[in-house]
Design an enzyme around this catalytic site. Structure first.
Site, PDB file in Angstrom:
ATOM      1  N   CYS A 179       0.830  -1.207   0.000  1.00  0.00           N
ATOM      2  CA  CYS A 179       0.000   0.000   0.000  1.00  0.00           C
ATOM      3  C   CYS A 179       0.865   1.258   0.000  1.00  0.00           C
ATOM      4  O   CYS A 179       0.502   2.271  -0.594  1.00  0.00           O
ATOM      5  CB  CYS A 179      -0.929   0.009   1.200  1.00  0.00           C
ATOM      6  SG  CYS A 179      -2.102  -1.359   1.212  1.00  0.00           S
ATOM      7  N   CYS A 228      -3.352   1.349   6.051  1.00  0.00           N
ATOM      8  CA  CYS A 228      -2.515   1.860   4.973  1.00  0.00           C
ATOM      9  C   CYS A 228      -1.967   3.248   5.289  1.00  0.00           C
ATOM     10  O   CYS A 228      -2.605   4.037   5.987  1.00  0.00           O
ATOM     11  CB  CYS A 228      -3.307   1.916   3.671  1.00  0.00           C
ATOM     12  SG  CYS A 228      -4.021   0.328   3.194  1.00  0.00           S
TER      13      CYS A 228
END
Length: 296
Positions: A179, A228
């Site tokens: 991510c 993330c």
């Protein structure tokens, strides 16, 4: 020319005479002198310049690492002090710029010992999380043709991203490494661990602490599976469409009950069965380790 040069700390050189007659250009604290770097005397030591800053050897004191490669002492020391680039903690800077062996030298022991302690902290956290996710014996580790064959540590350190909390200066889990590769850098002040976050408040587990707090997806009423950028929690569908939901203004997000990917659900009952802040804010459900103990 390397940008390190203008800010480098300059060190006095040893100046003891070498067997060839030239003065030593190493640091005075060394028990044994560095090789002679005078052009023509030891021609096998590069082209007369430090590989990091490209300045001549004589412009600063040199250091020979245990791997045998020579650099300006100031270049290596500043590289270690600058640590990783970007938000995610990585450890490539702790290796020799030429051969990628771990940097080792008696004069660098103090700074390296602090970095090795940080590495060991994150290694322990990553391996525990790998076990928690049931991936300790995954094909990534057991397949002889795989990059991380019989190397669960390398797999865990690559798979999970850790960040430095801007408040307590301790590392914390911030999501999967993949991510991080698709997002611009985060403001360092936004990097806050669960222990220091106002979001967790009194929800820190008395057994497992704040390391495994389970969050609600920021954009819908679902448990979060992904963390993330070190800042944001997503469920699986919202994570797959994060460019859509992440860029929406808070005013356009659905209200509870909210479905994945910005869908407004009918009725008034939250799928989570609990009160929580409006969609678009972080919220802690509980401890993932206690809720998912059977996953070990």
């Amino acid at each position: 020319m390397c940008t390190l040069a203008p800010q480098m700390e300059f060190f006095q050189t040893c100046r003891r005479p070498l067997p060839c007659g030239h003065p030593c250009g190493g640091i005075p604290s060394e028990n044994s002198c560095a090789p002679c770097l005078v052009e023509g005397c030891q021609p096998h030591y590069g082209d007369g310049c430090c590989p990091v800053c490209a300045d001549p050897w004589a412009s600063n004191a040199v250091i020979q690492l245990d791997c045998g490669h020579i650099f300006h002492h100031a270049c290596i020391k500043q590289m270690l002090q600058n640590r990783w680039h970007g938000s995610r903690i990585t450890f490539g800077f702790m290796t020799c710029p030429l051969c990628k062996s771990s940097i080792s030298h008696p004069d660098l022991y103090e700074i390296m010992s602090q970095l090795i302690h940080l590495y060991d902290q994150i290694k322990s956290k990553a391996l525990t999380r790998l076990q928690h996710d049931g991936l300790f014996n995954s094909s990534d580790v057991t397949d002889p043709s795989g990059k991380y064959f019989q190397d669960p540590t390398g797999f865990a350190m690559d798979r999970y991203a850790y960040y430095m909390c801007s408040k307590c200066q301790q590392p914390y889990f911030g999501g999967e490494g993949r991510c991080q590769e698709s997002v611009v850098e985060v403001d360092p002040s936004d990097l806050v661990c669960p222990q220091c976050s106002d979001t967790t408040k009194n929800k820190i587990c008395s057994i497992h602490g704040a390391e495994y707090v389970l969050y609600k997806c920021r954009y819908c009423c679902s448990p979060a599976l992904f963390h993330c950028f070190g800042t944001t929690h997503f469920c699986d569908p919202c994570h797959s469409n994060y460019t859509t939901v992440h860029n929406k203004p808070a005013s356009s997000l659905p209200k509870c009950p909210a479905g994945p990917c910005g869908k407004q659900l009918p009725g008034s009952v939250c799928p989570l069965g609990m009160d929580h802040p409006p969609t678009g804010e972080e919220f802690v459900i509980g401890c993932a380790m206690c809720i998912n103990t059977h996953s070990f």
